[in-house]
Structure formats: C-alpha cells, structure tokens
Motif scaffolding. Structure first.
Motif, PDB file in Angstrom:
ATOM      1  N   PHE A 163      -4.954 -14.493 -59.573  1.00  0.00           N
ATOM      2  CA  PHE A 163      -4.445 -14.210 -58.230  1.00  0.00           C
ATOM      3  C   PHE A 163      -4.186 -12.721 -58.056  1.00  0.00           C
ATOM      4  O   PHE A 163      -3.929 -11.999 -59.022  1.00  0.00           O
ATOM      5  N   VAL A 164      -4.286 -12.275 -56.811  1.00  0.00           N
ATOM      6  CA  VAL A 164      -3.818 -10.952 -56.393  1.00  0.00           C
ATOM      7  C   VAL A 164      -3.037 -11.158 -55.099  1.00  0.00           C
ATOM      8  O   VAL A 164      -3.402 -11.989 -54.265  1.00  0.00           O
ATOM      9  N   LEU A 165      -1.950 -10.445 -54.948  1.00  0.00           N
ATOM     10  CA  LEU A 165      -1.178 -10.493 -53.710  1.00  0.00           C
ATOM     11  C   LEU A 165      -1.594  -9.311 -52.846  1.00  0.00           C
ATOM     12  O   LEU A 165      -1.612  -8.162 -53.307  1.00  0.00           O
ATOM     13  N   LYS A 166      -1.944  -9.592 -51.595  1.00  0.00           N
ATOM     14  CA  LYS A 166      -2.442  -8.543 -50.710  1.00  0.00           C
ATOM     15  C   LYS A 166      -1.418  -8.237 -49.609  1.00  0.00           C
ATOM     16  O   LYS A 166      -0.795  -9.143 -49.059  1.00  0.00           O
ATOM     17  N   PRO A 167      -1.270  -6.959 -49.259  1.00  0.00           N
ATOM     18  CA  PRO A 167      -0.309  -6.586 -48.231  1.00  0.00           C
ATOM     19  C   PRO A 167      -0.891  -6.586 -46.822  1.00  0.00           C
ATOM     20  O   PRO A 167      -0.150  -6.536 -45.844  1.00  0.00           O
ATOM     21  N   ARG A 168      -2.224  -6.597 -46.716  1.00  0.00           N
ATOM     22  CA  ARG A 168      -2.881  -6.544 -45.419  1.00  0.00           C
ATOM     23  C   ARG A 168      -3.993  -7.591 -45.363  1.00  0.00           C
ATOM     24  O   ARG A 168      -4.066  -8.473 -46.208  1.00  0.00           O
ATOM     25  N   HIS A 169      -4.880  -7.460 -44.394  1.00  0.00           N
ATOM     26  CA  HIS A 169      -5.854  -8.506 -44.128  1.00  0.00           C
ATOM     27  C   HIS A 169      -6.877  -8.683 -45.252  1.00  0.00           C
ATOM     28  O   HIS A 169      -7.164  -9.803 -45.665  1.00  0.00           O
ATOM     29  N   SER A 170      -7.456  -7.584 -45.720  1.00  0.00           N
ATOM     30  CA  SER A 170      -8.525  -7.686 -46.710  1.00  0.00           C
ATOM     31  C   SER A 170      -7.981  -7.963 -48.104  1.00  0.00           C
ATOM     32  O   SER A 170      -6.953  -7.416 -48.515  1.00  0.00           O
ATOM     33  N   GLY A 171      -8.710  -8.806 -48.846  1.00  0.00           N
ATOM     34  CA  GLY A 171      -8.339  -9.059 -50.233  1.00  0.00           C
ATOM     35  C   GLY A 171      -8.525  -7.846 -51.121  1.00  0.00           C
ATOM     36  O   GLY A 171      -7.982  -7.804 -52.230  1.00  0.00           O
ATOM     37  N   PHE A 172      -9.267  -6.836 -50.652  1.00  0.00           N
ATOM     38  CA  PHE A 172      -9.515  -5.639 -51.445  1.00  0.00           C
ATOM     39  C   PHE A 172      -8.497  -4.529 -51.179  1.00  0.00           C
ATOM     40  O   PHE A 172      -8.246  -3.696 -52.044  1.00  0.00           O
ATOM     41  N   PHE A 173      -7.914  -4.510 -49.979  1.00  0.00           N
ATOM     42  CA  PHE A 173      -7.065  -3.384 -49.584  1.00  0.00           C
ATOM     43  C   PHE A 173      -5.726  -3.426 -50.320  1.00  0.00           C
ATOM     44  O   PHE A 173      -4.953  -4.370 -50.188  1.00  0.00           O
ATOM     45  N   GLY A 174      -5.445  -2.399 -51.106  1.00  0.00           N
ATOM     46  CA  GLY A 174      -4.166  -2.289 -51.797  1.00  0.00           C
ATOM     47  C   GLY A 174      -3.972  -3.309 -52.896  1.00  0.00           C
ATOM     48  O   GLY A 174      -2.829  -3.592 -53.270  1.00  0.00           O
ATOM     49  N   THR A 175      -5.071  -3.873 -53.451  1.00  0.00           N
ATOM     50  CA  THR A 175      -4.955  -4.871 -54.521  1.00  0.00           C
ATOM     51  C   THR A 175      -5.843  -4.472 -55.698  1.00  0.00           C
ATOM     52  O   THR A 175      -6.651  -3.546 -55.608  1.00  0.00           O
ATOM     53  N   ALA A 176      -5.721  -5.230 -56.776  1.00  0.00           N
ATOM     54  CA  ALA A 176      -6.548  -5.006 -57.968  1.00  0.00           C
ATOM     55  C   ALA A 176      -7.780  -5.901 -57.982  1.00  0.00           C
ATOM     56  O   ALA A 176      -8.400  -6.074 -59.037  1.00  0.00           O
ATOM     57  N   LEU A 177      -8.163  -6.457 -56.831  1.00  0.00           N
ATOM     58  CA  LEU A 177      -9.260  -7.425 -56.806  1.00  0.00           C
ATOM     59  C   LEU A 177     -10.555  -6.833 -57.351  1.00  0.00           C
ATOM     60  O   LEU A 177     -11.253  -7.468 -58.159  1.00  0.00           O
ATOM     61  N   GLU A 178     -10.904  -5.629 -56.920  1.00  0.00           N
ATOM     62  CA  GLU A 178     -12.164  -5.040 -57.384  1.00  0.00           C
ATOM     63  C   GLU A 178     -12.151  -4.809 -58.890  1.00  0.00           C
ATOM     64  O   GLU A 178     -13.155  -5.076 -59.580  1.00  0.00           O
ATOM     65  N   LEU A 179     -11.032  -4.361 -59.422  1.00  0.00           N
ATOM     66  CA  LEU A 179     -10.928  -4.163 -60.874  1.00  0.00           C
ATOM     67  C   LEU A 179     -11.025  -5.488 -61.611  1.00  0.00           C
ATOM     68  O   LEU A 179     -11.650  -5.578 -62.680  1.00  0.00           O
ATOM     69  N   LEU A 180     -10.418  -6.534 -61.052  1.00  0.00           N
ATOM     70  CA  LEU A 180     -10.497  -7.854 -61.675  1.00  0.00           C
ATOM     71  C   LEU A 180     -11.935  -8.356 -61.695  1.00  0.00           C
ATOM     72  O   LEU A 180     -12.410  -8.892 -62.703  1.00  0.00           O
TER      73      LEU A 180
END
Length: 244
Positions: A107-124
């Motif tokens: 899981f990643v917790l996102k602060p805005r609409h995109s799952g990529f913005f401000g999260t570690a999703l791309e690194l994961l």
C-alpha cells in the motif's frame, strides 16, 4: 518504466511477471454530500468485479498495491484508514470490508488524486520490476483518471477494466474511460475478457488488518450479502470472517 518505450495494444494478454494491480481508493468512507445513491450502487457493483479481478491476479502471481487516500489525516497509518472506513454507519463500510487488503498486499497513502503524486508508488514499482499496471477503483473520472495520466507519462502499459471503476455519474465514467483509452492508450475491456495464466498450489495468506469484531461482522452481514451476491447473510458473514 516500460523499457520498450511503447504502450500495450488492446488485446494483448496480461503478463504476470511485468504486471501489478493498483486498487485506487477502494478503502473509502464514501461519506460526501457529492456522492449519491447512484454512485454507491455503481461502486458496489464494481467492488464485486474488483474482488474477482484481485483473486485472479493473485492466482497468477500478480501483486496488489493499494493506492489509498489519507483523507487529510497526515499522521494516519493504513490500518487507521481501514478502521475509519469500516466504522458502523459509514456509507463505504460494506465496500471497504469486501476489499480489505491481505497480508502480502502493498500500500501507499496518497495526499492527492494521483497514486503517483507525493507517494513512493513509482519506487515500489521499480523495486517490483513492473512496467504494466491494471488500475481499478474509485472514482473513475477523478483519482483513477489522474493515476492513469501519470502512469502514461511514465510510459507504463495500462489496463483499466471498465467494470472495475465507478464514478459519480455514468456519463462521466464513460468519458473518463474514453480518455484513458484514446489518450493514455489503456486497454479498457471488461475484466472477464482478460487472460490470466493462473499458477497452481497457491494458498491465500491470513489477513493482516483485522478490523471486524463479532458484533460488527453480524451488523455488516446483510450489506455484505448484497455485495457478495449471497442470499444468505450467514454465508456472507462467514466470508467476512475468512476474507481470503
């Protein structure tokens, strides 16, 4: 990112070694005046399809990543978000319970609409060596759309099964799907048309997030029955207890 520098053509089979399933805001209180009964009904239908999609993906060895809103609570852990969304009386409680994460999910917790913005999703995704994404969740015309846009800009191949997303209005949902298909080159066929090469001898792991107690599970059984397609609330209760 996609090392080939090109996007998947519709009709290609799912390749488990390249693919991750991203569930967007499926753990959701859905407690907003902007979300009416029509959206909750559509989300409930999509949730059943998402549950089956996740089952098939897991059988094929595809990891699931929850990209979930933090609902403005910057100190929250994911377990706290789950507890918030499964409280008695919360509109999104039945759907959240139906789609609870399992122990081997990410899981990643996102602060805005995109799952990529401000999260570690791309690194994961880089860590998992995945360049193909299956996106599902809510809302199709907002968070799923923004995530698909950012994924496309990063050259990920995309599947967005049309029966696994829901929006506040059907017309908005269709418009978002057309955009994701035409612009982001996403394959938007229904999930039951996707080909998953299932692996054998896989058993479901135990749940990591134990949210329901016996009383809450009893109260949730009628809602779970409608979401699970079970006429017998007792059978739905057993599902909520097992959640495998």
């Amino acid at each position: 990112m996609n090392p080939l520098g090109k996007h998947r053509r519709a009709g290609d089979p799912v390749e488990p070694e390249r693919t991750a399933l991203i569930l967007i805001d499926v753990i959701n209180d859905m407690d907003s005046p902007d979300l009416g009964r029509e959206f909750l009904d559509a989300a409930g239908i999509a949730a059943r399809q998402i549950r089956e999609l996740k089952r098939r993906a897991k059988a094929a060895g595809i990891p699931t990543i929850y990209a979930n809103d933090n609902f403005g609570n910057w100190r929250a852990e994911f377990s706290e978000v789950i507890a918030h969304c499964t409280r008695p009386g919360v509109p999104g409680k039945p759907i959240s319970e139906l789609l609870l994460p399992q122990e081997d999910d990410y899981f990643v917790l996102k602060p805005r609409h995109s799952g990529f913005f401000g999260t570690a999703l791309e690194l994961l995704l880089q860590h998992l060596k995945k360049d193909t994404l299956i996106l599902a969740g809510f809302a199709g015309d907002v968070c799923v759309l923004f995530t698909a846009h950012d994924a496309y800009m990063r050259e990920y191949d995309l599947f967005v099964p049309r029966d696994c997303v829901a929006s506040s209005e059907p017309a908005a949902n269709e418009q978002a799907l057309r955009f994701m298909s035409d612009v982001a080159k996403a394959d938007t066929r229904a999930s039951n048309t996707f080909e998953f090469p299932e692996t054998s001898n896989q058993t479901a792991p135990p749940q990591q997030f134990e949210v329901l107690n016996e009383r809450d599970a009893q109260a949730a059984a009628p809602d779970a029955a409608s979401l699970c397609g079970e006429e017998d609330p007792g059978a739905a209760l057993e599902y909520l207890k097992d959640r495998s």
